[in-house]
Design an enzyme around this catalytic site. Structure first.
Site, short mmCIF file in Angstrom:
data_model
loop_
_atom_site.label_atom_id
_atom_site.label_comp_id
_atom_site.label_asym_id
_atom_site.label_seq_id
_atom_site.Cartn_x
_atom_site.Cartn_y
_atom_site.Cartn_z
N LYS A 193 0.89 -1.17 0.00
CA LYS A 193 0.00 0.00 0.00
C LYS A 193 0.92 1.22 0.00
O LYS A 193 1.16 1.85 1.04
CB LYS A 193 -0.92 -0.04 1.22
CG LYS A 193 -2.13 0.85 1.10
CD LYS A 193 -3.15 0.53 2.17
CE LYS A 193 -4.25 1.57 2.25
NZ LYS A 193 -5.06 1.71 1.05
N1 PPE Z 1 -7.55 -1.41 -3.33
C1 PPE Z 1 -6.98 -0.21 -3.18
C2 PPE Z 1 -6.18 0.37 -4.30
C3 PPE Z 1 -7.13 0.48 -1.97
O1 PPE Z 1 -6.55 1.69 -1.82
C4 PPE Z 1 -7.92 -0.08 -0.95
C5 PPE Z 1 -8.12 0.66 0.33
C6 PPE Z 1 -8.49 -1.35 -1.15
C7 PPE Z 1 -8.27 -1.99 -2.36
C8 PPE Z 1 -9.27 -2.06 -0.08
O2 PPE Z 1 -8.43 -2.50 0.95
P1 PPE Z 1 -8.92 -2.64 2.47
O3 PPE Z 1 -9.15 -1.28 2.97
O4 PPE Z 1 -7.84 -3.36 3.15
O5 PPE Z 1 -10.20 -3.42 2.42
N2 PPE Z 1 -8.18 2.07 0.20
C9 PPE Z 1 -7.96 2.92 1.34
C10 PPE Z 1 -7.74 4.36 0.94
C11 PPE Z 1 -8.90 5.25 0.71
C12 PPE Z 1 -8.48 6.71 0.54
O6 PPE Z 1 -9.14 7.45 -0.23
O7 PPE Z 1 -7.53 7.14 1.21
C13 PPE Z 1 -9.05 2.72 2.38
O8 PPE Z 1 -10.16 2.24 2.06
O9 PPE Z 1 -8.78 3.01 3.54
#
Ligand code: PPE
Length: 306
Positions: A158
Site C-alpha cells: 500500500k
Molecule cells: N484497493 C486499493 C487500491 C485500496 O486503496 C484499498 C483501500 C483497497 C483496495 C481495499 O483494501 P482494504 O481497505 O484493506 O479493504 N483504500 C484505502 C484508501 C482510501 C483513501 O481514499 O484514502 C481505504 O479504504 O482506507
C-alpha cells in the site's frame, strides 16, 4: 477536513498543527511512503472497536518490506500507537491513517540512508462515497487508465506512489460524472477500483478478482469469509468487463468504502439497478461484524474505550 487534537509522530503525541515536515522530504518528491487505512466503530455496549487492527499493521510491515523501508516498529507497537492516538483524541469512531515515509536527507531517487519517519493520524470519516451510496449504490465507469502491470508498481504494497494511477482514474471518473472508476489490468481483465476491491454476483456465485494486480484488501478477505460462513459460493477468479455488465449484482469493498453497492457500469444497469439481495445481506452482516454484533467475529476486533 475535520481535524483532531493530536497526531502521533515518531513515538510522540504532537498537536495537529505541529505535525509538519520539510519540503525536501524524499517522499514528497518521489512518493516513497507506505500507509494504512483502518476504521474504528462505536459498539452498542459503549466500547469502541478497531477492525482487524493487527492485520492492518502486518500489512504495513509487508508494504515496508516490499519497498525496502526499515520501520523501527513491530506490528504490536504500531497497533498500540494506533490505540493511543484514538485515546488521546477521545475518538470513539473514525478512520486511522498510519503513514511511514522516507524523510529529509540526500535528494535523488536513491533513498540511501534518509531516515524513515512514521505518523498516525485519526479523524472522523463518514461514508466514503456518500451516505446514499451505501443504500442505493453508485454509478461507475471503466477507466481509460489501466491498473499498473504486476511488474510496474508493487500492488501488494500500500505505497503512496501507487496512488498516482488511482488519482488519474478517479479524476477522470468524477469529471465524467461517475462516482468511481473500475480499472482493468494490463491483460484487460477487471482489476480493482481506485481505492476498493471489486465483487460481482452472477447465477448465485460470488466472484472477486484474484490477488494479482490488486491490493489484498482486508475488507475483501473479511467479506469472503462472512459470505462463505453464510453458505454462499465465493471464487477468486478473473472476469471481464462484459461479464460485469451482465452480473446480477456488484459491489465494492474497502476500509473507507466499506461495502458499497454498484448500480451501473458504463451505462449498463447492474441487475435491478439498486443493491441486490446478496449485497444487502453481506452488507448487513459486515456491519454487524465490525460493530461487535456477531460473536463469531469477535477475534477481528480490538476494543478500546474513550
Ligand atoms: N484497493 C486499493 C487500491 C485500496 O486503496 C484499498 C483501500 C483497497 C483496495 C481495499 O483494501 P482494504 O481497505 O484493506 O479493504 N483504500 C484505502 C484508501 C482510501 C483513501 O481514499 O484514502 C481505504 O479504504 O482506507
Amino acid at each position: 477536513m475535520q481535524t483532531t487534537k493530536f497526531i502521533w509522530f515518531d513515538g510522540k503525541m504532537v498537536p495537529w498543527e505541529e505535525a509538519q515536515v520539510h519540503v525536501l522530504t524524499h517522499a514528497l518528491h518521489y512518493g516513497s511512503a507506505i500507509f494504512e487505512g483502518i476504521r474504528a466503530y462505536a459498539c452498542a455496549d459503549g466500547t469502541s472497536a478497531v477492525f482487524r487492527l493487527e492485520d492492518h499493521c502486518k500489512r504495513m510491515l509487508n508494504s515496508a518490506k516490499i519497498l525496502r523501508m526499515d520501520l523501527p516498529y513491530n506490528a504490536e507497537e504500531l497497533a498500540r500507537a494506533c490505540i493511543e492516538t484514538l485515546e488521546a483524541n477521545k475518538l470513539p469512531e473514525g478512520y486511522i491513517r498510519p503513514l511511514s515515509f522516507v524523510g529529509r536527507g540526500e535528494m535523488g531517487v536513491y533513498p540511501g540512508s534518509n531516515a524513515v519517519q512514521t505518523i498516525i493520524a485519526v479523524w472522523p470519516w463518514g461514508a466514503y462515497l456518500g451516505a446514499e451510496a451505501l443504500e442505493k449504490g453508485i454509478r461507475v465507469k471503466t477507466s481509460s487508465f489501466a491498473r499498473s502491470h504486476v511488474n510496474t508498481s508493487m500492488s501488494k504494497a500500500k505505497a503512496s506512489g501507487n496512488y498516482i494511477n488511482s488519482i488519474l482514474a478517479k479524476i477522470e471518473a468524477r469529471e465524467d460524472g461517475y462516482d468511481e472508476a473500475v480499472m482493468l489490468d494490463t491483460n484487460g481483465f477487471v482489476s480493482e477500483a481506485t481505492g476498493e476491491n471489486i465483487f460481482i454476483v452472477r447465477d448465485g456465485l460470488i466472484k472477486t478478482t484474484p490477488w494479482t494486480s490488486i491490493l489484498g484488501g482486508i475488507t475483501r478477505q473479511s467479506v469472503m469469509t462472512v459470505a462463505r460462513d453464510l453458505g454462499y459460493a465465493v471464487e477468486e477468479q478473473q472476469f471481464t468487463r462484459d461479464e460485469f455488465y451482465i452480473a446480477d449484482e456488484a459491489f465494492f469493498t474497502g476500509t473507507a468504502a466499506e461495502l458499497t453497492p454498484i448500480r451501473e457500469l458504463d451505462h449498463r444497469q447492474i441487475g435491478q439497478g439498486h443493491a441486490g439481495p446478496v449485497t444487502k445481506h453481506l452488507q448487513a452482516e459486515f456491519f454487524k461484524a465490525v460493530k461487535g454484533e456477531n460473536p463469531k467475529y469477535a477475534g477481528w476486533l480490538h476494543h478500546y474505550t474513550v
